[in-house]
Scaffold this motif. Structure first.
Motif, short mmCIF file in Angstrom:
data_model
loop_
_atom_site.label_atom_id
_atom_site.label_comp_id
_atom_site.label_asym_id
_atom_site.label_seq_id
_atom_site.Cartn_x
_atom_site.Cartn_y
_atom_site.Cartn_z
N UNK A 1 1.95 9.04 -5.74
CA UNK A 1 2.09 8.07 -4.63
C UNK A 1 0.71 7.59 -4.16
N UNK A 2 -0.24 8.52 -4.14
CA UNK A 2 -1.57 8.18 -3.62
C UNK A 2 -2.60 8.05 -4.74
N UNK A 3 -2.14 7.64 -5.93
CA UNK A 3 -3.07 7.60 -7.07
C UNK A 3 -4.06 6.43 -7.00
N UNK B 1 -0.47 1.09 8.61
CA UNK B 1 0.12 0.36 9.72
C UNK B 1 1.45 -0.31 9.36
N UNK B 2 1.90 -0.20 8.13
CA UNK B 2 3.09 -0.96 7.75
C UNK B 2 4.40 -0.18 7.90
N UNK B 3 4.34 1.16 7.92
CA UNK B 3 5.62 1.88 7.98
C UNK B 3 6.32 1.69 9.33
N UNK C 1 3.62 -9.28 5.86
CA UNK C 1 2.24 -8.79 5.74
C UNK C 1 1.85 -8.69 4.26
N UNK C 2 2.74 -8.09 3.47
CA UNK C 2 2.42 -7.88 2.05
C UNK C 2 2.29 -9.22 1.32
N UNK D 1 1.82 1.18 -5.09
CA UNK D 1 2.71 2.21 -4.54
C UNK D 1 2.96 2.03 -3.03
N UNK D 2 2.78 0.82 -2.54
CA UNK D 2 2.91 0.59 -1.09
C UNK D 2 4.26 1.08 -0.54
N UNK D 3 5.35 0.79 -1.25
CA UNK D 3 6.68 1.19 -0.73
C UNK D 3 6.78 2.71 -0.61
N UNK D 4 6.33 3.40 -1.64
CA UNK D 4 6.42 4.87 -1.62
C UNK D 4 5.46 5.44 -0.57
N UNK D 5 4.27 4.84 -0.47
CA UNK D 5 3.30 5.32 0.52
C UNK D 5 3.84 5.14 1.94
#
Ligand SMILES: Nc1ncnc2c1ncn2[C@@H]1O[C@H](COP(=O)(O)OP(=O)(O)O)[C@@H](O)[C@H]1O
Ligand SMILES: [Mg+2]
Length: 317
Positions: A203-205, A248-250, A266-267, A275-279
């Motif tokens: 997720x954070x790769x 700031x997006x969640x 925003x996106x 991986x924005x959705x998973x993050x």
């Protein structure tokens, strides 16, 4: 950001109303016409004070002893870096024998928060998208304020985002495990947190290159709207940091945020990593667990969708 239970200082709503009146008079030195409770969550309580000459301010009490310095610092920092209004801090007052809770006074932002703006919630898709455009422009403004190091705005000392965030998330997981063993956390929450942690490195790769200022709690309860349904300001930062700007997006998806297409907008405008959705699912779930650890209040209507979303995103990896 300590991951532990914070005992809220008890504060009766009516007594706090009296305190707000006393403090506003002491600080501003003008006669007061009325004081009205505006709202509050786990630790905050906000009151609108109207003076005889119709000038209005907000007095906010913080029922935890270590919040005042950071909250007023972050309000000033955000206000200096944002195109929409963020209330300026007028005074602050530490708890003492007379009034046993920290508080500060700030400028009143016109209107009410977007959760209660029925007119906006029920407006056309075009109007809601226009609102999302205004909110995201202002948020991006904040994100354009960068720092060389990551971390809490009061002491950013980390060279990489994950040097700061990974140990923080790990502490949340450890505390959540403790609560689960004590029967205080539902099984589905801990199972999902464990599964997400397993996939942390995927997720954070993608490296977070820039340390951007983030508000930290920009859900629609902290976005203010005027009587014409126009964006009038942002309030109530929490855990403001120099961080991954996607942090700031969640909050945009909490409550009925999705109705405004905030994250999507925003996106589309500013881009996001693979991986924005998973993050965002991870940030959201771990933040809610963190809030539960601190406050002892599990808000199922917020937690349950976060668990569901995390599982969905994990299945997509
Ligand atoms: N500066 C302000 N101007 C106008 N309304 C405010 C202001 N600050 C807070 N409020 C109102 O009070 C509510 C609670 O305040 P908030 O700062 O969000 O507290 P909490 O930290 O407990 O969430 C907000 O949702 C908003 O409706
Ligand atoms: Mg709030």
């Amino acid at each position: 950001m300590k991951v532990e239970r914070i005992k809220a200082i008890s504060l009766d709503k009516k007594i706090a109303q009296k305190y707000a009146e006393e403090i506003a008079f002491q600080q501003i030195g003008q006669p007061i016409k009325k004081v009205k409770y505006l709202g509050g969550g786990s630790f905050g309580r906000a009151y609108k004070v109207t003076f005889e000459d119709d000038k209005k301010i907000v007095v906010k009490f913080l029922r935890a002893s270590d919040m005042l310095e950071k909250e007023i610092y972050d309000l000033d920092l955000l206000a200096a870096n944002c195109s929409v209004k963020i209330p300026s801090v007028l005074f602050s007052r530490k708890a003492d024998d007379e009034i046993p809770v920290d508080c500060y006074g700030m400028e009143l932002i016109e209107g009410g928060n977007a959760v209660f703006s029925l007119g906006l919630l029920l407006s056309s898709k075009r109007k809601r998208k226009q609102f999302a455009d205004e909110v995201t422009t202002a948020l991006y403004n904040i994100h354009c304020h960068k720092n060389d190091k990551f971390g809490d705005t009061l002491c950013p000392t980390y060279s990489r985002w994950l040097d700061f965030y990974k140990p923080f998330a790990h502490q949340i997981l450890i505390k959540a495990e403790e609560m689960f063993s004590n029967g205080e956390l539902p099984q589905k929450v801990i199972f999902t947190m464990r599964a997400a942690w397993e996939k942390f490195d995927i997720i954070f790769s993608e490296e977070v290159v820039e340390a951007c200022l983030v508000h930290g709690d920009l859900n629609i309860a902290n976005i203010m709207v005027d009587k014409n349904h126009k964006l009038s300001g942002f309030i109530d930062p929490l855990n403001s940091m120099y961080a991954d700007r996607e942090y700031d997006l969640f909050q945009f998806d909490n409550l009925f945020g999705k109705r405004f297409y905030l994250r999507k907008t925003y996106v589309e405008k500013y881009g996001a990593g693979k991986y924005c959705d998973a993050k965002c699912a991870f940030y959201g779930l771990f933040n809610e667990a963190y809030c539960y650890i601190k406050s002892g209040m599990l808000v199922s209507f917020i937690m349950n969708p976060l668990v569901k979303n995390m599982n969905k995103r994990l299945a997509e990896l």
